[in-house]
Design a protein around this motif. Structure first.
Motif, short mmCIF file in Angstrom:
data_model
loop_
_atom_site.label_atom_id
_atom_site.label_comp_id
_atom_site.label_asym_id
_atom_site.label_seq_id
_atom_site.Cartn_x
_atom_site.Cartn_y
_atom_site.Cartn_z
N MET A 68 0.85 -1.17 0.00
CA MET A 68 0.00 0.00 0.00
C MET A 68 0.90 1.24 0.00
SD MET A 68 -2.88 1.24 2.81
CE MET A 68 -3.34 -0.40 3.17
N ALA A 69 0.60 2.18 -0.85
CA ALA A 69 1.34 3.43 -0.88
C ALA A 69 1.01 4.24 0.36
CB ALA A 69 0.96 4.21 -2.14
N GLU A 70 1.82 5.25 0.65
CA GLU A 70 1.54 6.10 1.79
C GLU A 70 0.25 6.88 1.52
OE1 GLU A 70 4.90 8.54 2.69
OE2 GLU A 70 6.24 6.81 2.73
N GLU A 71 -0.72 6.68 2.39
CA GLU A 71 -2.02 7.31 2.20
C GLU A 71 -2.56 7.77 3.54
OE1 GLU A 71 -5.01 5.37 -0.27
OE2 GLU A 71 -3.49 3.86 -0.72
N LEU A 72 -3.36 8.79 3.49
CA LEU A 72 -4.12 9.26 4.64
C LEU A 72 -5.57 9.32 4.18
CD1 LEU A 72 -4.21 10.41 7.53
CD2 LEU A 72 -3.82 12.66 6.52
N ILE A 73 -6.44 8.62 4.90
CA ILE A 73 -7.83 8.52 4.47
C ILE A 73 -8.73 9.16 5.52
CG2 ILE A 73 -9.72 6.95 3.91
CD1 ILE A 73 -7.54 4.91 3.11
N LYS B 289 -14.38 2.77 4.80
CA LYS B 289 -12.95 2.91 5.10
C LYS B 289 -12.35 1.58 5.53
CE LYS B 289 -13.67 6.01 8.23
NZ LYS B 289 -15.10 6.20 8.14
N THR B 290 -13.01 0.88 6.44
CA THR B 290 -12.48 -0.39 6.95
C THR B 290 -12.37 -1.41 5.84
OG1 THR B 290 -13.42 0.06 9.12
CG2 THR B 290 -12.82 -2.22 8.65
N THR B 291 -13.38 -1.52 5.02
CA THR B 291 -13.35 -2.46 3.90
C THR B 291 -12.21 -2.10 2.94
OG1 THR B 291 -15.72 -2.81 4.09
CG2 THR B 291 -14.70 -3.42 1.99
N LEU B 292 -12.04 -0.83 2.64
CA LEU B 292 -10.96 -0.38 1.76
C LEU B 292 -9.61 -0.74 2.35
CD1 LEU B 292 -10.04 1.33 -0.72
CD2 LEU B 292 -10.00 3.28 0.85
N LEU B 293 -9.42 -0.48 3.64
CA LEU B 293 -8.14 -0.79 4.28
C LEU B 293 -7.84 -2.28 4.26
CD1 LEU B 293 -8.36 1.56 7.38
CD2 LEU B 293 -6.72 1.73 5.51
N VAL B 294 -8.81 -3.08 4.64
CA VAL B 294 -8.60 -4.53 4.67
C VAL B 294 -8.34 -5.07 3.27
CG1 VAL B 294 -9.72 -6.74 5.19
CG2 VAL B 294 -9.90 -4.85 6.81
N ASP B 295 -9.03 -4.56 2.28
CA ASP B 295 -8.83 -5.02 0.90
C ASP B 295 -7.43 -4.69 0.38
OD1 ASP B 295 -11.38 -6.03 0.86
OD2 ASP B 295 -12.23 -4.41 -0.35
N LYS B 296 -6.83 -3.61 0.87
CA LYS B 296 -5.51 -3.19 0.40
C LYS B 296 -4.36 -3.87 1.14
CE LYS B 296 -6.42 1.28 -1.60
NZ LYS B 296 -5.79 2.57 -1.81
N LEU B 297 -4.63 -4.49 2.28
CA LEU B 297 -3.56 -5.12 3.06
C LEU B 297 -3.05 -6.37 2.37
CD1 LEU B 297 -4.97 -4.83 6.68
CD2 LEU B 297 -3.13 -3.49 5.66
N LEU C 31 0.40 1.33 9.62
CA LEU C 31 -0.11 1.85 10.89
C LEU C 31 -1.50 2.39 10.61
CD1 LEU C 31 0.05 2.81 13.86
CD2 LEU C 31 1.12 4.89 13.00
N ILE C 32 -2.49 1.87 11.34
CA ILE C 32 -3.87 2.33 11.18
C ILE C 32 -4.33 2.87 12.53
CG2 ILE C 32 -6.23 1.70 10.58
CD1 ILE C 32 -4.99 -0.68 9.00
N LEU C 33 -4.73 4.14 12.57
CA LEU C 33 -5.20 4.77 13.79
C LEU C 33 -6.71 4.84 13.77
CD1 LEU C 33 -2.63 7.70 14.04
CD2 LEU C 33 -2.56 5.48 15.16
N MET C 34 -7.31 4.38 14.86
CA MET C 34 -8.77 4.35 14.97
C MET C 34 -9.22 5.31 16.06
SD MET C 34 -9.20 2.09 12.64
CE MET C 34 -10.91 1.66 12.70
N ASN C 35 -10.48 5.76 15.98
CA ASN C 35 -11.01 6.71 16.96
C ASN C 35 -11.40 6.06 18.27
OD1 ASN C 35 -10.74 9.00 15.38
ND2 ASN C 35 -12.68 8.65 14.37
N THR C 36 -11.85 4.82 18.23
CA THR C 36 -12.35 4.18 19.46
C THR C 36 -11.75 2.80 19.62
OG1 THR C 36 -14.24 3.10 18.42
CG2 THR C 36 -14.58 5.37 19.20
#
Length: 107
Positions: A1-6, A14-22, A29-34
Motif C-alpha cells: 500500500m502506498a503512503e495514504e491518509l484517508i 474505510k475499513t473495507t478499503l483498508l482490509v482489501d488493500k492489506l 499503521l492504522i489509527l482508529m477513533n475508538t
C-alpha cells in the motif's frame, strides 16, 4: 500500500478499503477513533491472515499518542499513569513540564 491518509464519513467503507488493500508484506499503521473500532479492525485482519501480522499496527489515537509521542519524547522527564484531557482550571505557565502532569500521575 502506498503512503495514504484517508479521511471519510462513518459508514463510507474505510475499513473495507483498508482490509482489501492489506497484503502479507504490508507495513501499515492504522489509527482508529475508538477501542471498539480498533477491536473490530483487528478481528477483520485476523480473519484475512488467520493471525495478527506483526508489520500491521492497529491503534487508537490515544494509544498512538501515549506509545509513540509521550513515551519516546517525555518519558525521560517524568513518568505517568495514562493520559487525561480535561481543560485546566487555572492558567498555567507552559515552561514547567510538571504543569502538564496531574496528581494522579496522568499527563
Amino acid at each position: 500500500m502506498a503512503e495514504e491518509l484517508i479521511f471519510a464519513f462513518a459508514g463510507s467503507g474505510k475499513t473495507t478499503l483498508l482490509v482489501d488493500k492489506l497484503t502479507i508484506n504490508s507495513r501499515t499503521l492504522i489509527l482508529m477513533n475508538t477501542v471498539n473500532n480498533e477491536t473490530h479492525l483487528r478481528s477483520r485482519i485476523i480473519s484475512l491472515f488467520a493471525f495478527m501480522h506483526e508489520e500491521i499496527r492497529v491503534m487508537t489515537w490515544f494509544g498512538f499518542l501515549q506509545g509513540f509521542c509521550f513515551r519516546s519524547i517525555l518519558q525521560k522527564h517524568f513518568t505517568s499513569h495514562g493520559l487525561g484531557f480535561p481543560q485546566p482550571t487555572v492558567r498555567m505557565l507552559r515552561i514547567n513540564p510538571l504543569n502538564y502532569q496531574y496528581h494522579s500521575g496522568s499527563i
